[in-house]
Design a protein around this motif. Sequence first.
Motif, PDB file in Angstrom:
ATOM      1  N   LEU A 130      49.253  25.519 -23.287  1.00 17.41           N
ATOM      2  CA  LEU A 130      49.290  25.529 -21.824  1.00 17.41           C
ATOM      3  C   LEU A 130      48.691  26.821 -21.278  1.00 17.41           C
ATOM      4  CD1 LEU A 130      52.853  24.041 -21.337  1.00 17.41           C
ATOM      5  CD2 LEU A 130      50.698  22.912 -20.811  1.00 17.41           C
ATOM      6  N   ARG A 131      49.017  27.941 -21.894  1.00 23.71           N
ATOM      7  CA  ARG A 131      48.488  29.220 -21.433  1.00 23.71           C
ATOM      8  C   ARG A 131      46.965  29.248 -21.540  1.00 23.71           C
ATOM      9  NH1 ARG A 131      46.593  33.892 -23.101  1.00 23.71           N
ATOM     10  NH2 ARG A 131      46.645  33.323 -25.312  1.00 23.71           N
ATOM     11  N   ARG A 132      46.463  28.776 -22.674  1.00 18.97           N
ATOM     12  CA  ARG A 132      45.016  28.808 -22.873  1.00 18.97           C
ATOM     13  C   ARG A 132      44.306  27.809 -21.964  1.00 18.97           C
ATOM     14  NH1 ARG A 132      43.015  31.052 -28.206  1.00 18.97           N
ATOM     15  NH2 ARG A 132      44.789  32.173 -29.099  1.00 18.97           N
ATOM     16  N   ALA A 133      44.913  26.650 -21.760  1.00 21.42           N
ATOM     17  CA  ALA A 133      44.310  25.667 -20.857  1.00 21.42           C
ATOM     18  C   ALA A 133      44.216  26.226 -19.441  1.00 21.42           C
ATOM     19  CB  ALA A 133      45.119  24.377 -20.880  1.00 21.42           C
ATOM     20  N   GLY A 141      38.692  23.479 -11.197  1.00 22.33           N
ATOM     21  CA  GLY A 141      38.742  22.567 -12.333  1.00 22.33           C
ATOM     22  C   GLY A 141      39.930  21.631 -12.304  1.00 22.33           C
ATOM     23  N   VAL A 142      39.898  20.647 -13.187  1.00 19.11           N
ATOM     24  CA  VAL A 142      40.934  19.626 -13.278  1.00 19.11           C
ATOM     25  C   VAL A 142      41.531  19.639 -14.679  1.00 19.11           C
ATOM     26  CG1 VAL A 142      41.423  17.143 -13.173  1.00 19.11           C
ATOM     27  CG2 VAL A 142      39.823  18.183 -11.544  1.00 19.11           C
ATOM     28  N   LEU A 143      42.847  19.687 -14.729  1.00 19.00           N
ATOM     29  CA  LEU A 143      43.595  19.580 -15.987  1.00 19.00           C
ATOM     30  C   LEU A 143      44.281  18.227 -15.988  1.00 19.00           C
ATOM     31  CD1 LEU A 143      44.842  20.771 -18.587  1.00 19.00           C
ATOM     32  CD2 LEU A 143      46.589  21.841 -17.139  1.00 19.00           C
ATOM     33  N   LEU A 144      43.927  17.381 -16.951  1.00 26.58           N
ATOM     34  CA  LEU A 144      44.468  16.022 -17.009  1.00 26.58           C
ATOM     35  C   LEU A 144      45.241  15.836 -18.299  1.00 26.58           C
ATOM     36  CD1 LEU A 144      42.898  12.710 -15.936  1.00 26.58           C
ATOM     37  CD2 LEU A 144      43.747  12.921 -18.285  1.00 26.58           C
ATOM     38  N   ALA A 145      46.417  15.234 -18.190  1.00 24.56           N
ATOM     39  CA  ALA A 145      47.237  14.948 -19.370  1.00 24.56           C
ATOM     40  C   ALA A 145      47.689  13.496 -19.336  1.00 24.56           C
ATOM     41  CB  ALA A 145      48.452  15.872 -19.418  1.00 24.56           C
ATOM     42  N   ALA A 167      53.623  20.629 -15.680  1.00 26.20           N
ATOM     43  CA  ALA A 167      53.951  20.825 -14.271  1.00 26.20           C
ATOM     44  C   ALA A 167      54.460  22.238 -14.004  1.00 26.20           C
ATOM     45  CB  ALA A 167      54.980  19.790 -13.826  1.00 26.20           C
ATOM     46  N   ALA A 168      55.125  22.831 -15.001  1.00 28.17           N
ATOM     47  CA  ALA A 168      55.678  24.178 -14.846  1.00 28.17           C
ATOM     48  C   ALA A 168      54.593  25.248 -14.724  1.00 28.17           C
ATOM     49  CB  ALA A 168      56.606  24.496 -16.017  1.00 28.17           C
ATOM     50  N   LEU A 169      53.345  24.909 -15.004  1.00 30.02           N
ATOM     51  CA  LEU A 169      52.259  25.853 -14.763  1.00 30.02           C
ATOM     52  C   LEU A 169      52.118  26.177 -13.287  1.00 30.02           C
ATOM     53  CD1 LEU A 169      49.487  24.447 -17.160  1.00 30.02           C
ATOM     54  CD2 LEU A 169      50.717  26.611 -17.412  1.00 30.02           C
ATOM     55  N   GLY A 170      52.602  25.291 -12.430  1.00 31.81           N
ATOM     56  CA  GLY A 170      52.585  25.546 -10.994  1.00 31.81           C
ATOM     57  C   GLY A 170      51.312  25.148 -10.283  1.00 31.81           C
ATOM     58  N   LEU A 171      50.411  24.452 -10.963  1.00 33.29           N
ATOM     59  CA  LEU A 171      49.189  23.984 -10.314  1.00 33.29           C
ATOM     60  C   LEU A 171      49.510  22.817  -9.374  1.00 33.29           C
ATOM     61  CD1 LEU A 171      46.766  23.922 -13.375  1.00 33.29           C
ATOM     62  CD2 LEU A 171      46.652  25.497 -11.437  1.00 33.29           C
ATOM     63  N   LEU A 184      50.369   9.594 -16.782  1.00 32.58           N
ATOM     64  CA  LEU A 184      49.022  10.105 -16.572  1.00 32.58           C
ATOM     65  C   LEU A 184      49.075  10.999 -15.335  1.00 32.58           C
ATOM     66  CD1 LEU A 184      45.905  10.114 -16.965  1.00 32.58           C
ATOM     67  CD2 LEU A 184      45.846   8.003 -15.611  1.00 32.58           C
ATOM     68  N   GLU A 185      48.742  12.284 -15.511  1.00 36.83           N
ATOM     69  CA  GLU A 185      48.806  13.219 -14.391  1.00 36.83           C
ATOM     70  C   GLU A 185      47.591  14.132 -14.404  1.00 36.83           C
ATOM     71  OE1 GLU A 185      52.922  14.619 -13.062  1.00 36.83           O
ATOM     72  OE2 GLU A 185      53.180  14.428 -15.242  1.00 36.83           O
ATOM     73  N   ALA A 186      47.239  14.622 -13.219  1.00 36.69           N
ATOM     74  CA  ALA A 186      46.139  15.568 -13.077  1.00 36.69           C
ATOM     75  C   ALA A 186      46.557  16.678 -12.121  1.00 36.69           C
ATOM     76  CB  ALA A 186      44.883  14.869 -12.570  1.00 36.69           C
ATOM     77  N   TRP A 187      46.154  17.896 -12.469  1.00 35.63           N
ATOM     78  CA  TRP A 187      46.451  19.074 -11.655  1.00 35.63           C
ATOM     79  C   TRP A 187      45.171  19.875 -11.458  1.00 35.63           C
ATOM     80  CZ3 TRP A 187      49.067  17.530 -15.999  1.00 35.63           C
ATOM     81  CH2 TRP A 187      50.418  17.172 -15.868  1.00 35.63           C
TER      82      TRP A 187
END
Length: 214
Positions: A130-133, A141-145, A167-171, A184-187
């Motif tokens: 998560l930190r590196r992503a 950018g978009v982070l998708l999981a 989600a805890a990344l806060g994006l 399926l989520e995107a931030w």
Amino acid sequence: MSGLAADEDYFESLYRDSADPWGFRTRWYEQRKRALTLAALPHRRYRSALEAGCATGELAAELAGRCEHLLACDFHEGALHRARLRLAGYPQARVERRRLPQDWPDGVFELIVVSELGYYLGDRDLDELLRRARAGLGDGGVLLACHWRHRFAEAVRAGDAVHAAFAALGLPRLLRHEEPDFLLEAWSPDPTSVAAREGLSAMTDPTPSEQETR
């Protein structure tokens, strides 16, 4: 073993016994999930993208059509062999052997996809991924999981717990699609909606009289 908490023999046996152990190419469930994943991407095109844990390359092949440059990574040679064959017709895509998160690639990506990977990682490795992503995600950018929600023997945690960690990344969250079987989520640091990007959100709703005349 660093990286994946699951025993490496587990993946070895999967790819030894089948060219497509999860039915990525044949199961309607997987085909539909890929279609939803592609539809969830808010941008038509991406200059640079990373798929962490590409397996046999089925999703990567469809992502490649939306990307100028795509890096697809996995750690198991059986998966990588199949992914390279699948992506042979996509010069914009390259496949590399990387054990994530330790071998996280340098650079900044407009799209990072983590699909069916997070629940295999121990706590420390998931935190590191998560930190590196987050560090490797561009400003817009978009982070998708996307992850399976049911528990199975090789999983360290359920898919819901993986997504809670994302989600805890806060994006800002752009999208959450929830089904009994998968999330399926995107931030993104940029929360602008697709409609807003195309000027549609500035349009007023038609009045009742206008609706009646249509």
